[in-house]
Design an enzyme around this catalytic site. Structure first.
Site, PDB file in Angstrom:
ATOM      1  N   MET A  51      42.218  31.934  35.496  1.00 61.92           N
ATOM      2  CA  MET A  51      43.313  31.594  36.393  1.00 61.92           C
ATOM      3  C   MET A  51      43.392  30.971  37.690  1.00 61.92           C
ATOM      4  O   MET A  51      43.265  31.800  38.810  1.00 61.92           O
ATOM      5  CB  MET A  51      44.047  32.787  36.711  1.00 61.92           C
ATOM      6  CG  MET A  51      44.513  33.944  35.213  1.00 61.92           C
ATOM      7  SD  MET A  51      45.338  35.440  35.549  1.00 61.92           S
ATOM      8  CE  MET A  51      44.164  36.275  36.362  1.00 61.92           C
ATOM      9  N   ASP A  52      42.795  29.801  37.504  1.00 56.23           N
ATOM     10  CA  ASP A  52      42.309  29.087  38.894  1.00 56.23           C
ATOM     11  C   ASP A  52      43.418  28.394  39.591  1.00 56.23           C
ATOM     12  O   ASP A  52      44.158  27.546  39.080  1.00 56.23           O
ATOM     13  CB  ASP A  52      40.989  28.023  38.415  1.00 56.23           C
ATOM     14  CG  ASP A  52      40.383  27.762  39.777  1.00 56.23           C
ATOM     15  OD1 ASP A  52      39.646  26.771  39.378  1.00 56.23           O
ATOM     16  OD2 ASP A  52      40.468  28.198  40.911  1.00 56.23           O
ATOM     17  N   GLY A  53      43.315  28.286  41.026  1.00 48.76           N
ATOM     18  CA  GLY A  53      44.236  27.281  41.616  1.00 48.76           C
ATOM     19  C   GLY A  53      45.284  28.066  42.495  1.00 48.76           C
ATOM     20  O   GLY A  53      46.241  27.436  43.053  1.00 48.76           O
TER      21      GLY A  53
END
Lengths: 300, 305
Positions: A51-53
């Site tokens: 779950m990047d960003g």
């Protein structure tokens, strides 16, 4: 005159709400149709998400500190809901890496506080966890977490243990290399304990006193199965699909052992921007790649 | 199905000149995003004002304009996928695809030597590949032997050090012997280190590391609590190099999987999935992948400052 104006505004507000409801209903219907079409093809049994960003999202939307992760949590709930509808049984998410402890302590603390708050929310009667029968597991080096978080995590695992529809594995204070170290340590301890037991059973007291030197290599050899049994995610099947958001194309020490044959997909969208439509889009790609993957796996 | 129409020994470059790999495209497709790279074909014409000259050996060693020397990866790993499909597309036996793949590999080794890459690891044969038809496996083993023998002189001239990792007990005796000879002959070379993974997988690497660790705990040399990431790292087969962790992994043929290659070592590696089949992978594809790599921000779990 003033009364007429008020009535006009009120009508406009009602119309707007009606319109929004109509759009929501149509979107919901289209989504249901999309998922129904998807379910004709193979659906991944286990999807893992990096779950990047979140922080980049907060920066781009000019939100306050911590808002990015809150938006990320909403996105997680929406994706979980979609996975449930599509028929995905296992969902694993990379919530917090051991490397993330290197970040600003204020940011780390805010993530821990958010975790406490959201675990509490999820355990309420009206949450998605109850309505959809989601079992929550937390995997990682949980000793690194503060006591309140450890206790909340343990509580969540106990209270959702009876749920069977979807298994949500949250990797927190986790890295794959740390997981492998843990598996190796446990396997070694098991082998040593086994060896001691064998020595005692055979009443070879001299061997026992000398230590383990007389044991045969067969007694102590470690196998792939030994390591797999001691992995944190031993009870889950390997992921079929791993999705990383925000355009970065690396695993960042996530599920290295379990993703040996997994289909990897990178989305440019930041995690809070990921919607069920994106999930469906990636599953379409997965369905396109699956026949070839199955063909290769048959040879194995 | 693999069929042998010609004995391997008669397969030579003359035959393959008719089947030269077509020029590779400049697109690197990753996930649902495909992006043409902002890199122009590198200029091989440098000269004084108003003149056009062909590149000299010195100039060809220079990096293409798009690439910054300070951002070049130290260790590049490659999954050489697509030989079989390349051959099938041309109605050729699979062995021809593997041979064309060897040419692509030698070209890549050349480029790595010229551009100062320190380590190149190639996934030649995985532990899973033993399950392929026996004929194909035998052809591959013969190919490895032939290529190692043929290329050794050239690689010595290029100052390449060769290391072979993997479960060598399963290899034919002749290949085991050749492996030892080649490693011994090149051990003092100080240029590019070429690591060839044969009968290798990431999970095999970790299991064999664990076996030696268990022996040490058995002998009381270390306790289970003393086992750390560093301890495991020392026992992995990539301990043969100063740079065991690839900065960049390239997989050809468009497949987006790791397929059990270098598991532990790929923790923070940038991944590049290239659509070209391995025999078609050329300089343009490599430059594109390096361009992509140089644009990425590597944070290792931390934050940008």
């Amino acid at each position: 005159m003033a009364q007429e104006l008020e009535m006009e505004n009120s009508n406009e507000g009602t119309l707007q709400r009606l319109f929004q409801r109509l759009v929501a209903m149509m979107s919901g219907f289209l989504q249901w149709l999309f998922f129904t079409v998807l379910s004709v093809g193979p659906i991944p049994n286990h999807i893992a998400f990096i779950m990047d960003g979140n922080r980049r999202y907060a920066k781009s939307q000019k939100l306050g500190p911590g808002a990015g992760h809150k938006a990320g949590f909403s996105s997680l709930i929406s994706i979980l809901e979609s996975c449930y509808k599509i028929g995905v049984k296992y969902v694993t998410v990379y919530a917090f890496s051991i490397d993330n402890f290197k970040r600003d302590p204020i940011e780390v603390q805010s993530i821990m506080d958010l975790m406490l708050e959201k675990i509490d929310e999820l355990l309420k009667e009206e949450s998605i966890v109850s309505s959809h029968g989601i079992r929550i597991n937390f995997f990682g080096n949980l000793e690194l977490l503060s006591e309140p978080v450890r206790m909340a995590v343990a509580k969540a695992m106990v209270e959702t243990a009876k749920n069977t529809n979807v298994v949500l594995s949250v990797c927190v204070a986790y890295t794959s290399t740390n997981e492998i170290v843990h598996a190796v340590q446990e396997s070694c301890r098991e082998k040593i304990a086994q060896a001691l037991l064998n020595s005692k059973f055979n009443c070879e007291m001299r061997d026992f006193e000398r230590g383990y030197n007389t044991l045969s290599k067969v007694d102590c050899s470690i196998t792939l199965e030994d390591l797999e049994r001691h992995m944190y995610l031993a009870e889950c099947p390997d992921p079929d699909l791993l999705i990383r958001t925000s355009g970065e194309t690396r695993l960042s020490n996530f599920l290295l052992w379990q993703t040996t044959f997994c289909y990897l997909h990178v989305l440019d969208a930041l995690w809070p921007e990921v919607s069920p439509w994106w999930l469906g889009w990636v599953i379409l790609h997965y369905q396109r790649a699956k026949p070839y993957i199955d063909k290769r796996m048959k040879v194995l | 199905m693999v069929s042998l129409q010609l004995p391997l020994s008669t397969i030579n470059n003359k035959i393959f000149s008719h089947f030269n790999p077509k020029p590779a495209s400049c697109l690197c497709r990753v996930g649902n995003r495909s992006r043409a790279f902002p890199c122009n074909k590198y200029s091989i014409f440098r000269g004084g004002e108003g003149t056009i000259t062909t590149a000299t050996a010195e100039e060809e060693r220079l990096l293409p304009d798009e690439l910054r020397p300070e951002l070049m990866p130290k260790h590049v790993a490659v999954i050489m996928d697509g030989n079989g499909r390349w051959a099938r597309q041309r109605n050729l036996p699979t062995s021809f695809g593997h041979r064309a793949g060897v040419r692509a590999l030698t070209d890549l080794i050349d480029l790595c030597c010229k551009w100062g890459i320190r380590v190149l690891t190639v996934f030649a044969f995985s532990t899973e590949n033993w399950l392929r038809p026996k004929l194909e496996v035998d052809i591959l083993m013969s190919l490895f032997e032939m290529v190692l023998k043929e290329e050794l002189k050239i690689l010595m001239r290029q100052d390449v050090r060769i290391s072979v990792i993997g479960d060598s007990k399963k290899l034919p005796k002749s290949l085991q012997k050749l492996k030892t000879e080649v490693e011994d002959t090149t051990k003092n070379n100080s240029g590019l280190q070429l690591i060839i993974a044969i009968s290798f997988s990431g999970q095999y690497d970790i299991v064999q590391a664990c076996k030696s660790i268990v022996e040490k705990t058995k002998d009381g040399v270390i306790q289970p609590n003393d086992i750390t990431e560093a301890v495991i790292e020392q026992e992995l087969e990539t301990n043969c190099t100063k740079f065991p962790h690839p900065d960049l992994l390239i997989r050809t043929s468009g497949e987006q999987r790791i397929s059990n290659f270098l598991l532990w070592q790929l923790a923070y590696t940038e991944l590049a999935f290239v659509k070209s089949l391995w025999p078609d992978f050329g300089k343009a594809d490599f430059v594109d992948a390096l361009c992509e790599f140089q644009q990425r921000k590597r944070r290792y779990g931390g934050r940008d400052s």
